[in-house]
Write an enzyme that holds these catalytic residues in place. Structure first.
Site, short mmCIF file in Angstrom:
data_model
loop_
_atom_site.label_atom_id
_atom_site.label_comp_id
_atom_site.label_asym_id
_atom_site.label_seq_id
_atom_site.Cartn_x
_atom_site.Cartn_y
_atom_site.Cartn_z
CB SER A 217 -1.26 0.44 1.53
OG SER A 217 -2.02 0.69 1.06
CG ASP A 420 -6.39 -2.47 -4.02
OD1 ASP A 420 -6.81 -2.41 -3.18
OD2 ASP A 420 -5.34 -3.12 -3.32
CG HIS A 447 -5.32 -2.16 0.36
ND1 HIS A 447 -5.04 -2.24 -0.12
CD2 HIS A 447 -5.38 -2.14 1.58
CE1 HIS A 447 -4.13 -1.23 -0.44
NE2 HIS A 447 -3.72 -1.23 0.81
#
Length: 478
Positions: A217, A420, A447
């Site tokens: 991320s 996602d 995610h």
């Protein structure tokens, strides 16, 4: 960039200044007991494994002044389970901004060691709390627990001129309190550029000539900027859940991602008995909005607290990070439908990092601080409906949207999931193209995915980390 945290329990840690860990010793790191880095018995238990040890890395607050004031960063290491075949150290960042790398590494490392994963066998796994987060200095302080509770319980309606004025006043008050309670100099050095230089000092302290790194991320931004800044010092770079970097020109796609994930949830829920958002997925969002909108004017009492419409939005998005959380989302919506906001508020508390004692872990403050430093603020009211916190931030931005260029670094691997919600698949495609990286696509509703036990993803990405062998072109996994 991440606006929200994955549904992984982020263990809040006591600040390093409040404990007694030793900083970097001459010639390396002074690894030892992790207990001084843990703030309570639960954290001590999480860190109480023979394979774990901790250390403090001393770095300059301002890297432009290497002989100036120093701060300490908390580190956690899980030693390789097959030391005879050890390759070196593999550094992780789990995103946010605001996630504790120490806490999440302790969780992930334990699971990997238990299943005999090759990554944990061949590498020392290292997690660090970036500056201003968890066990690292400087201590980021913005709002007290009661102040944060009050803001959440009484959100402002920004659809009116009066509401806009009030919201902007709140945003300025928040920025001013962060500067007053944390310090202007400290706030100026919490951005990704500073974290990347910390990461290079960590690489050197670990005794590694080149960095092996996994970033999830927001951690993909740290890894990418590191490769931009120190391309010759990269050994291997895995970027899972790519940051946008402004490459697509559509940062609003993140909102679209959550909308698509909610639709996927609604389709799954519609096939189950008594789905609280109905059996027509197309109308599910409208039905949820009908439950939520009244809370915008009159929050729902939950014990001695209140559940606001904004809390519901935060909680719903928080549970959309992974399809494994959909049953809990159903439970929370069922409660809301019955007039009971207990579960929804509990989820919102997780999102905001509210502890049982009413204090907050500061992760959301860190997210704001990093975001304000990583992008130019918008101060022209003709371009936005409401000036956000960054328009009033006490420190100037140190980075902005740009097309990353990592010439001289080895080929990176970008992992991207089609469903996602937080880092849309288009962002992964764009980052892989910009970096000339090898793209691995996972078809799923979550995610990030690497090291979650999906063999089709884990096996080729691990081979890359171990042997430098790139995954096949166009690899697509389900």
């Amino acid at each position: 960039m991440d606006r929200r945290f994955p549904v992984i329990v982020v263990l809040a840690l006591a600040c390093v200044a409040c404990a007694t860990p030793q900083p970097v010793a001459a010639g390396g790191l002074a690894w030892g007991d992790c207990a001084p880095f843990a703030g309570d018995a639960e954290r001590k238990a999480a860190f109480d494994r023979r394979s774990l040890d901790c250390a403090a890395l001393e770095v300059p607050l301002d890297h432009a002044k290497p002989d100036g004031r120093k701060i300490k960063l908390g580190l956690l290491r899980q030693r390789a389970t097959d030391p005879a075949r050890r390759i070196g150290s593999l550094v992780f960042n789990f995103g946010g901004p605001g996630a504790s790398g120490m806490a999440q590494l302790a969780d992930l490392g334990g699971r990997l060691a238990k299943r005999g994963d090759e990554v944990s066998a061949r590498f020392d796994l290292v997690g660090f709390d970036p500056r201003g987060i968890g066990a690292s200095e400087p201590a980021l302080r913005c709002l007290t627990g009661p102040e944060q509770d009050a803001r959440r319980a009484e959100p402002v309606d920004s659809s009116t001129p009066e509401g806009v004025t009030e919201q902007e006043a709140r945003n300025k008050e928040f920025a001013d309190k962060c500067a007053e309670r944390t310090g202007r100099e400290e706030l100026a050095h919490l951005g990704t550029r500073d974290v990347v230089r910390d990461l290079d000092l960590l690489r050197a302290a670990l005794g590694e000539q080149k960095l092996s790194y996994v970033g999830y991320s927001y951690g993909t931004k740290i890894g990418t900027v590191y490769a931009e800044t120190f391309p010759a010092r990269v050994r291997a770079l895995v970027l899972d859940g790519a940051d946008d970097f402004g490459l697509t020109g559509k940062h609003a796609e993140q909102g679209d991602g959550f909308a698509e994930s909610f639709l996927s949830y609604a389709k799954d829920c519609a096939g189950r008995q008594a789905c609280p958002v109905g059996d027509d997925p197309a109308g599910a969002r409208e039905r949820l909005d009908a439950l939520t909108e009244p809370l915008g004017k009159r929050p729902l009492p939950v014990g001695d607290r209140k559940l606001s419409a904004e809390d519901v939005s935060d909680a719903v998005d928080h549970l959309l990070y992974h399809s494994k959380s959909w049953p809990r989302l159903t439970e929370a919506i069922e409660g809301l439908k019955a007039g009971d906001g207990t579960e929804m508020l509990a989820v919102a508390d997780e999102y905001h990092g509210r502890r049982p004692d009413g204090s907050y872990d500061g992760n959301q403050d860190a997210l704001t601080a990093v975001n304000c430093l990583d992008a130019p603020p918008v101060k022209d009211k003709s371009k936005v409906d409401v000036l956000d916190v960054c328009a009033f931030w006490a420190a100037p931005n140190t980075m902005g949207p740009h097309r990353p260029k990592t010439d001289g670094a080895p080929t990176a691997v970008v992992v991207s999931t089609t469903g996602d919600p937080a880092t849309p698949h288009d962002w992964g495609i764009a980052l892989a193209e910009a970096l000339k990286a090898r793209l691995v696509t996972f078809e799923g509703e979550q995610h990030t995915v690497y090291l979650e036990g999906k063999t089709c993803v884990d096996r080729p990405v691990t081979r890359y980390l171990v042997d430098g062998m790139l995954p096949p072109e166009g690899l697509r996994c389900k």
